[in-house]
Structures are given as structure tokens and as C-alpha cells.
Design a protein around this motif. Sequence first.
Motif, mmCIF file in Angstrom:
data_model
loop_
_atom_site.group_PDB
_atom_site.id
_atom_site.type_symbol
_atom_site.label_atom_id
_atom_site.label_comp_id
_atom_site.label_asym_id
_atom_site.label_seq_id
_atom_site.Cartn_x
_atom_site.Cartn_y
_atom_site.Cartn_z
ATOM 1 N N SER A 117 -87.770 117.859 48.001
ATOM 2 C CA SER A 117 -86.385 117.463 47.851
ATOM 3 C C SER A 117 -85.732 116.509 47.328
ATOM 4 O O SER A 117 -84.793 116.358 47.142
ATOM 5 N N THR A 122 -87.776 112.843 53.837
ATOM 6 C CA THR A 122 -87.507 113.972 54.213
ATOM 7 C C THR A 122 -88.945 114.735 53.686
ATOM 8 O O THR A 122 -89.417 115.628 54.489
ATOM 9 N N ASP A 123 -89.397 114.446 52.478
ATOM 10 C CA ASP A 123 -90.593 115.141 51.955
ATOM 11 C C ASP A 123 -91.979 114.867 52.890
ATOM 12 O O ASP A 123 -93.068 115.472 52.928
ATOM 13 N N HIS A 179 -85.517 127.037 51.558
ATOM 14 C CA HIS A 179 -86.573 125.898 51.331
ATOM 15 C C HIS A 179 -87.326 125.760 52.782
ATOM 16 O O HIS A 179 -87.383 124.804 52.977
ATOM 17 N N ASN A 290 -85.099 126.410 56.882
ATOM 18 C CA ASN A 290 -84.799 125.196 56.319
ATOM 19 C C ASN A 290 -84.988 124.266 57.356
ATOM 20 O O ASN A 290 -84.511 124.086 58.484
ATOM 21 N N ILE A 330 -82.630 118.514 54.766
ATOM 22 C CA ILE A 330 -81.653 119.051 53.757
ATOM 23 C C ILE A 330 -82.045 120.798 53.804
ATOM 24 O O ILE A 330 -82.508 121.248 54.372
#
Length: 331
Positions: A117, A122-123, A179, A290, A330
Motif C-alpha cells: 500500500s 497498513t502493510d 486489493h 479489501n 486502504i
Amino acid sequence: MDSAIPVVDLKAWHEASPEGRSVIATDLDRGLRETGAFLLEGHGVPRAVMNGLRARGREFFALPRDAKTPYAIVAPYESGWLEMHPGGGVGVPREESDPAAAPDLHESFYSGPAHRSGDEETDRYCYPPNRWPDPVLPGLRRAVETYTAHMQRVALSLNELFAQVLGLPEDFFTRRATHATWTQNVSWYPSLASVGAVAKGQMRNGPHTDLGAFTILSRQQGVGGLQVWNESGGWFAPPYRPDALVVNLGDLMEQWTDRRWRALRHRVLAPSPSAPDEELMSLVFFFETNPDTLIEPLAPPIGGGAGLEPVVSRRSVLEKLGVHTDAVFIT
């Protein structure tokens, strides 16, 4: 109990007339209301690809512990090797609340998407880096990536199928999965001969529901194999077809359909004295959405009318694993 587990041929679905699709949809809807699982044929995943991943997985699990330790999972959102007795609550939560319950008898290797991302937190929680054992087993990565390319294709078709069965726009789920977070497990269930003894109540995988939207399973039949549950039949072994995949719904889809459809309650039995040398290898693809998708329960008549509250997809999964984070999810 074979009638509780419908069989859907994906190729036949795509080629069916509207009337033919209506028959398939009615049968599938019934099975997902009652049990939460079905067999999928016509999926186009070559048996050689499944066999290749099982072979590479077997080679990995046969490595000495010291060779696997660099890839050990220490947090439930990580990729890598899950040891048979890791402790510390790593993995899918079991239904039993007794902290002294014997650990499940399996090892797994976890991998996930390569998407990033651009946001570090977040990752970390949504797209953790894969840790491939290339120095000791270079073929595992290729086998996993070949297999998961098929799984992502099948997942796309399933999302379209589910939307059509519910009477929603065909892209209702797919546009919320551009995603998507997902996990591919290669899980090894060792034999009784290799584990030595089984504690009271111990299983290869204790009773649970999966946390995501749905799971695609390539299983092997065994005495100490998969069992599923529904209210009318209790625990039973689902039918086995060598070329079929098992698709079962998880908590997110039960939430999304407001309990019109159920998350499958299932378990894998302990290795049996009647088959002391039996070991099994499952290929398990857990698919979510997502990560920041707001799962808003569908209103009746599409939804089941249970009145469930909305949840954020990845946050819901992590919280059930005991992980609480302020990561910005995200799309």
C-alpha cells in the motif's frame, strides 16, 4: 448428509441458461443457509499444480527444525512457518476456551499477496512480506505462486457467483476485493506414528469457523480427516471427490449476509489408531476483501434479518486474533 453439501460445476454455471442458473442458485443457496459449504468442480485448477504444491510442502515440513526456524511465525498476521506447538495464541482461535487444551496437531506454511500500500503500518498488518525458504527449498515459492494464481482466479469467479445467487450486481463483491487480503496455507497433518500419542480431546484442527469471507480447500481424504457441522446432522464427513475443491464460508460472509448464510463450523479429527501411518496435506486459501471494506449487513429480503452490526473487514479478522491496531486500512 451428502445433500447438505451441494456440488457446483463452475464451468456449467458459466454456460447455463437463465433457467439452469436458477436451479443451481437455489440448490447452492440452500446449502449455504444450512451448512455453509459446497463442492466446486469445473474450476480449471490442474491436479498437477495441486500435486506439485503438496510435494514441495512435504519437502519443507521434512526439513530439520533448525532449517525451518528462521521462517517461524511469532505474530498471527505474519507469513512463514507455523510450528506444531507454537504457543502464544498464534493462529486461528479455537472454540474451546480452556487454556490448558492440547494444541492442534498440524504444521503450516503461510504466504500472502505481494501487494503493498505504501503505508508501513497498513502493510505490516494487511500485506506482511512473504518469507520464502529459497536457500533450503527454492521450489516452494514457485509452487505456491503457481497455485495461488489459480486461487485468485477462482476467488474472482466465486465472488461473482455469490453476488448473482443473492440477486446483487455481479461486481458487488469483486469491486470490494481489488486489493484483497488473503492467506495461502499449506498444512501438514502428521501421522499418529510420528506424533506418538494424542491427548484427550486433541485434534489435528479443533472446531472453529474461518475468519474471512470464504475459504477454498484442496483436501485429502482420510480416517482422521475433515468434519463439518450443521444443526440437523451435527458433525459429519463431507462427500469427497478427488478433483473437487471444498468452498466454505467464513465469518465475514455470515456478517455480510446478516446470517442468511452461515460460516461453516468444521474440524479435522485426530490421527486414528486404525490408520497409524496416515498423514494428510491440505491446501487452504483464505480470502477476505479489501482491508478497509465496511461490511454492512445486507437488508432483508437479501440479508437474513439478524440485525448484525457493520464491521471493517481486516480489523474484524485481526481483533478475533487478539490484535488491536490503529492502522489505516486502504482500498
